[in-house]
Design a protein around this motif. Structure first.
Motif, PDB file in Angstrom:
ATOM      1  N   VAL A  39       0.871  -1.182   0.000  1.00 41.07           N
ATOM      2  CA  VAL A  39       0.000   0.000   0.000  1.00 41.07           C
ATOM      3  C   VAL A  39       0.905   1.227   0.000  1.00 41.07           C
ATOM      4  O   VAL A  39       1.959   1.231   0.659  1.00 41.07           O
ATOM      5  N   SER A  40       0.493   2.245  -0.756  1.00 43.70           N
ATOM      6  CA  SER A  40       1.215   3.522  -0.651  1.00 43.70           C
ATOM      7  C   SER A  40       0.192   4.653  -0.611  1.00 43.70           C
ATOM      8  O   SER A  40      -0.966   4.486  -1.043  1.00 43.70           O
ATOM      9  N   ALA A  46       2.920  17.728  -1.392  1.00 39.69           N
ATOM     10  CA  ALA A  46       4.357  17.494  -1.646  1.00 39.69           C
ATOM     11  C   ALA A  46       4.500  16.451  -2.737  1.00 39.69           C
ATOM     12  O   ALA A  46       3.603  15.619  -2.947  1.00 39.69           O
ATOM     13  N   ASP A  47       5.615  16.501  -3.445  1.00 40.94           N
ATOM     14  CA  ASP A  47       5.866  15.474  -4.470  1.00 40.94           C
ATOM     15  C   ASP A  47       6.499  14.256  -3.796  1.00 40.94           C
ATOM     16  O   ASP A  47       7.626  13.861  -4.094  1.00 40.94           O
ATOM     17  N   LEU A  48       5.740  13.671  -2.906  1.00 38.28           N
ATOM     18  CA  LEU A  48       6.237  12.546  -2.100  1.00 38.28           C
ATOM     19  C   LEU A  48       5.130  11.517  -1.917  1.00 38.28           C
ATOM     20  O   LEU A  48       3.944  11.845  -2.018  1.00 38.28           O
ATOM     21  N   PHE A  49       5.529  10.279  -1.646  1.00 36.36           N
ATOM     22  CA  PHE A  49       4.549   9.285  -1.196  1.00 36.36           C
ATOM     23  C   PHE A  49       5.222   8.378  -0.173  1.00 36.36           C
ATOM     24  O   PHE A  49       6.462   8.386  -0.043  1.00 36.36           O
ATOM     25  N   VAL A  50       4.379   7.652   0.554  1.00 38.22           N
ATOM     26  CA  VAL A  50       4.873   6.761   1.609  1.00 38.22           C
ATOM     27  C   VAL A  50       4.513   5.340   1.208  1.00 38.22           C
ATOM     28  O   VAL A  50       3.390   5.091   0.754  1.00 38.22           O
ATOM     29  N   ILE A  51       5.443   4.420   1.361  1.00 44.19           N
ATOM     30  CA  ILE A  51       5.199   3.026   0.962  1.00 44.19           C
ATOM     31  C   ILE A  51       5.883   2.098   1.956  1.00 44.19           C
ATOM     32  O   ILE A  51       6.768   2.511   2.706  1.00 44.19           O
ATOM     33  N   VAL A 103      -4.647  10.782  -8.213  1.00 44.98           N
ATOM     34  CA  VAL A 103      -4.596   9.533  -7.439  1.00 44.98           C
ATOM     35  C   VAL A 103      -3.876   9.792  -6.125  1.00 44.98           C
ATOM     36  O   VAL A 103      -2.782  10.343  -6.110  1.00 44.98           O
ATOM     37  N   GLY A 104      -4.506   9.391  -5.030  1.00 48.71           N
ATOM     38  CA  GLY A 104      -3.926   9.618  -3.707  1.00 48.71           C
ATOM     39  C   GLY A 104      -3.404   8.343  -3.067  1.00 48.71           C
ATOM     40  O   GLY A 104      -2.766   8.371  -2.026  1.00 48.71           O
ATOM     41  N   GLY A 105      -3.749   7.190  -3.674  1.00 50.70           N
ATOM     42  CA  GLY A 105      -3.293   5.937  -3.074  1.00 50.70           C
ATOM     43  C   GLY A 105      -3.224   4.839  -4.114  1.00 50.70           C
ATOM     44  O   GLY A 105      -3.985   4.836  -5.095  1.00 50.70           O
ATOM     45  N   VAL A 106      -2.290   3.906  -3.930  1.00 51.53           N
ATOM     46  CA  VAL A 106      -2.106   2.764  -4.826  1.00 51.53           C
ATOM     47  C   VAL A 106      -1.945   1.510  -3.972  1.00 51.53           C
ATOM     48  O   VAL A 106      -1.289   1.561  -2.911  1.00 51.53           O
ATOM     49  N   ILE A 178      -6.208   1.852  -7.564  1.00 49.07           N
ATOM     50  CA  ILE A 178      -5.909   3.264  -7.279  1.00 49.07           C
ATOM     51  C   ILE A 178      -7.114   3.862  -6.571  1.00 49.07           C
ATOM     52  O   ILE A 178      -8.217   3.308  -6.599  1.00 49.07           O
ATOM     53  N   GLY A 179      -6.883   5.001  -5.928  1.00 46.59           N
ATOM     54  CA  GLY A 179      -8.009   5.660  -5.263  1.00 46.59           C
ATOM     55  C   GLY A 179      -7.681   7.105  -4.961  1.00 46.59           C
ATOM     56  O   GLY A 179      -6.537   7.545  -5.124  1.00 46.59           O
TER      57      GLY A 179
END
Ligand SMILES: O=C(CO)[C@@H](O)[C@@H](O)COP(=O)(O)O
Length: 380
Positions: A39-40, A46-51, A103-106, A178-179
């Motif tokens: 999940v991320s 920000a141009d960031l994501f958490v995984i 998209v906010g989540g994958v 995606i969501g």
């Protein structure tokens, strides 16, 4: 040491908590085994994501070992968890975030029935209203792609751009979803496995009947824009746009839900309250599940399957999978089923993920693990 603004630090911390918690949902709904799946969540502003870290037992996942990446999939050095390797699907998640800004989540899983459809490279036909509601039509198949570069991400984007579905079955591999948020993407992962199973079983019994397109359209519109409770969550993602492809639907859906006025709570003068108040008791009747002797009460969304299994003797999730590099001696308690705080034992089949309801005794209201879903309407 990272040098983000205090606001971004707060946003990162929130995503760490949420993404770490949502991995437990993959276990609860039986979508992954061992260390599979990931999940991320995009960091708003920000141009960031958490995984998640790659190959680590779900028992050991925690906010502090989630990994912060930039949109090229590079780990941000100096951030907590950056000493570990990020998910092997990081490049795919990053590609989606770069190319689908709403998209906010994958999410990626290897859930059984969805993988079985992916192995056949066959789209899941829209033959049940639950698919029309959640996916607006069939669930498409993406190309076979080897992990390790942008090919999986490109396959996800090329398939889902212009498509209502938030799920894609990557051929010979499995579902990616995606969501508008990480939670929304997890919901899509839960629902794609549910409909994959239902349609598979239907096909064992005969030829499922396709839904007419106008019914699909109306069901999708209702479910995306009316179902559930008015959401007060601020949507992650871009400005609202016209209905159309999945990206626009993600934006449109959240705008419509966000703009709907919240209904005031019921009060004695409220017609709705009067309709619900029991004439003799002066208060709304308690809704108790109707129990028939010899039948177990099945919670909403709980599969009618083999008799319940007793979780109390269950084992623990995960196992001696990858271990995190980091401060020694740090071990989280095994994941527990939130509804009854008992170990979730994966070895006991589908029912293992849902706790047994004590016959005849249950706190009123929806099952704890569904209450949060109901309270928030659709996953947001
Ligand atoms: O399917 C794949 C890769 O596409 C699995 O390795 C994946 O489910 C889990 O990998 P990670 O533990 O996230 O690195």
């Amino acid at each position: 040491m990272s040098n983000f603004s205090p606001e971004i630090e707060v946003a990162i911390a929130r995503q760490r908590e949420e993404v770490s918690r949502l991995h437990g949902e993959l276990i609860r709904w039986g979508l992954v085994i061992w260390t599979g799946g990931n999940v991320s969540g995009r960091v708003p502003g920000a141009d960031l994501f958490v995984i998640k870290p790659s190959g680590v037992s779900y028992d050991d996942l925690a906010p502090e070992n989630m990994i912060v990446c930039d949109l090229d999939g590079n780990v941000v050095p100096g951030t907590p968890g950056s000493e570990n390797s990020p998910s092997s699907d990081t490049a795919a998640h990053a590609y989606v975030y770069r190319n689908m800004p709403e998209v906010g989540g994958v999410v990626h899983t290897h859930s059984t029935y969805a993988v079985a459809w992916a192995a056949r490279a066959e789209p899941i036909p829209c033959v049940i209203t639950a698919m029309a509601d959640e996916f607006g039509g069939e669930i498409p198949v993406g190309p076979f792609a080897i992990i390790g570069d942008d090919s999986i991400g490109r396959g996800i984007v090329d398939t889902l751009r212009g498509h209502r579905s938030r799920a894609v079955l990557m051929q010979n591999h499995g579902p990616f979803t995606i969501g508008s948020s990480a939670k929304d993407a997890v919901k899509a992962a839960v629902m794609v496995e549910d409909v994959a199973r239902s349609v598979h079983i239907s096909r064992q019994l005969g030829d499922p009947v396709a839904l007419p397109q106008e019914a699909i359209d109306s069901l999708f519109d209702r479910y995306q824009n009316v179902y559930g409770q008015p959401s007060t969550e601020v949507a992650v993602g871009g400005a609202a746009g016209p209905r159309g492809d999945c990206a626009d639907d993600l934006r449109h859906r959240d705008r419509r839900r966000r703009c709907r006025p919240r209904r005031a709570p019921l009060g004695p003068g409220d017609a709705r309250h009067r309709a619900r108040v029991h004439p003799h008791q002066g208060r709304a009747p308690r809704r108790r599940p109707r129990h028939r002797p010899g039948l177990r009460h099945v919670g909403v969304g709980e599969p009618l399957r083999r008799p319940d299994v007793d979780l109390l003797g269950g084992g623990h999730l995960g196992g001696p999978a990858g271990r995190l590099r980091g401060p020694p001696g740090r071990h989280r308690a095994p994941l527990r089923c939130p509804a009854r705080d008992v170990p979730c034992d994966r070895g006991l089949g589908d029912d293992a993920r849902l706790p047994r309801l004590r016959r005849g005794r249950r706190t009123p209201g929806p099952l704890p693990h569904l209450a949060e879903h109901h309270d928030r309407g659709r996953g947001g």
